[in-house]
Design an enzyme around this catalytic site. Structure first.
Site, PDB file in Angstrom:
ATOM      1  CG  MET A   1      -3.122  -3.286  -1.008  1.00 26.55           C
ATOM      2  SD  MET A   1      -1.298  -2.704  -0.944  1.00 26.55           S
ATOM      3  CE  MET A   1      -1.721  -1.431  -0.477  1.00 26.55           C
TER       4      MET A   1
ATOM      5  CG  HIS B   1       2.574  -4.101  -4.465  1.00 25.29           C
ATOM      6  ND1 HIS B   1       1.745  -3.205  -3.622  1.00 25.29           N
ATOM      7  CD2 HIS B   1       1.749  -4.796  -4.864  1.00 25.29           C
ATOM      8  CE1 HIS B   1       0.910  -3.379  -3.344  1.00 25.29           C
ATOM      9  NE2 HIS B   1       0.050  -4.247  -3.926  1.00 25.29           N
TER      10      HIS B   1
ATOM     11  CG  HIS C   1       7.315  -2.102  -1.580  1.00 23.77           C
ATOM     12  ND1 HIS C   1       6.914  -3.159  -1.437  1.00 23.77           N
ATOM     13  CD2 HIS C   1       5.869  -0.925  -2.143  1.00 23.77           C
ATOM     14  CE1 HIS C   1       5.089  -3.309  -2.219  1.00 23.77           C
ATOM     15  NE2 HIS C   1       5.271  -2.431  -1.907  1.00 23.77           N
TER      16      HIS C   1
ATOM     17  CG  ASP D   1       4.541   0.949  -4.409  1.00 22.49           C
ATOM     18  OD1 ASP D   1       3.589  -0.055  -4.238  1.00 22.49           O
ATOM     19  OD2 ASP D   1       5.260   1.519  -3.441  1.00 22.49           O
TER      20      ASP D   1
ATOM     21  CB  SER E   1       6.955   2.662  -0.660  1.00 17.24           C
ATOM     22  OG  SER E   1       6.492   2.975  -1.353  1.00 17.24           O
TER      23      SER E   1
ATOM     24  CG  MET F   1      -0.577  -2.101  -6.852  1.00 14.20           C
ATOM     25  SD  MET F   1      -0.092  -1.352  -5.890  1.00 14.20           S
ATOM     26  CE  MET F   1       1.918  -1.056  -5.967  1.00 14.20           C
TER      27      MET F   1
ATOM     28  CG  MET G   1       0.595   1.739  -8.924  1.00 12.95           C
ATOM     29  SD  MET G   1      -0.007   3.256  -7.973  1.00 12.95           S
ATOM     30  CE  MET G   1       0.912   2.790  -6.315  1.00 12.95           C
TER      31      MET G   1
ATOM     32  CG  ASP H   1       2.187  -2.018   0.398  1.00 13.65           C
ATOM     33  OD1 ASP H   1       2.539  -0.482   0.996  1.00 13.65           O
ATOM     34  OD2 ASP H   1       1.956  -1.914  -0.719  1.00 13.65           O
TER      35      ASP H   1
END
Ligand code: DX5
Ligand code: ZN
Length: 217
Positions: free
Chosen positions: A137, A66, A33, A35, A8, A68, A37, A175
């Site tokens: 998650m 990923h 990874h 992320d 991550s 979100m 957001m 995760d």
């Protein structure tokens, strides 16, 4: 089972991302990874398309994105174009789940669905045949460095059992809060792709950390 570690980027030194990526490449990490957001779906804002584009230019590693974000359907095309190899989005988002799965697949990207800790396993059973990966998650999405929620282990087990029952080739990713104590627990329950942020970046020897997370050391 073959295990993979997805690092991550949230826990990396973002001002020195090029050398962080180099370090990850040399450590035997399998994926990166990323992320994303939006400050609405979760209470945090990270990075997005322009950063992914730059990362894509810097590495051949598998980019595991990923999302979100509230309306992933609107953005999957953009992330595919920016270089994502895998895109996961949340079943709890406002986008139509089947349409979003189709959009990712049509963009030629590996397709993954993510579920938050309180979302039941049964809610995704029907979708498993459409997916390359299901992301469970193991913390509430939003921040790195949180503690693992042990209630989620049973969900990993149920999902792996269903995948096997249906004879599917679908990865199970976990995760949040994955470290040397929790990695063996999720592996035993059937997870085979382990996201690691703080544990990996805090390690003195990253290659050793990767081997430990996979159960090889
Ligand atoms: C949290 C993110 C995770 C996070 C994991 O919402 O989806 O990918 O960075 O970090 P650790 O491994 O520190 O829990
Ligand atoms: Zn993540």
């Amino acid at each position: 089972m073959k295990y993979y570690v997805s690092a991550s980027v949230l826990s990396a030194d973002l001002l020195d991302l090029r050398s962080e990526i180099k370090k990850l490449e040399e450590s035997g990490v399998d994926m990166l990874h990323f992320d994303v957001m939006d400050g609405v779906f979760v209470n945090n804002i990270t990075y997005g398309l322009p950063v992914l584009e730059q990362v894509r230019k810097a590495t051949n590693m598998t980019l595991d994105v990923h999302l979100m974000i509230t309306d992933p359907l609107k953005y999957v095309g953009g992330f595919a174009k920016a270089g994502a190899d895998i895109i996961s989005f949340h079943s709890e988002s406002v986008s139509d789940v089947r349409k979003t799965i189709k959009a990712i697949r049509d963009a030629g990207v590996r397709t993954a669905l993510a579920i938050k800790p309180k979302t039941p396993a049964e809610s995704v059973y029907d979708l498993l045949p459409e997916l390359d990966m299901l992301l469970v998650m193991t913390v509430e999405p939003g921040f790195g460095g949180q503690s693992f929620i042990s209630d989620t282990v049973e969900k990993v087990r149920l999902i792996r059992r269903k995948i096997d029952e249906l004879g599917l080739d679908c990865d199970v990713q976990v995760d949040g809060g994955i470290n040397y104590e929790t990695a063996p627990v999720v592996r035993e329950a059937g997870a085979n792709v382990l996201v690691s942020g703080s544990c990996l970046f805090k390690a003195e020897d990253m290659s050793e950390a990767v081997r430990k997370l996979k159960g090889d050391a």
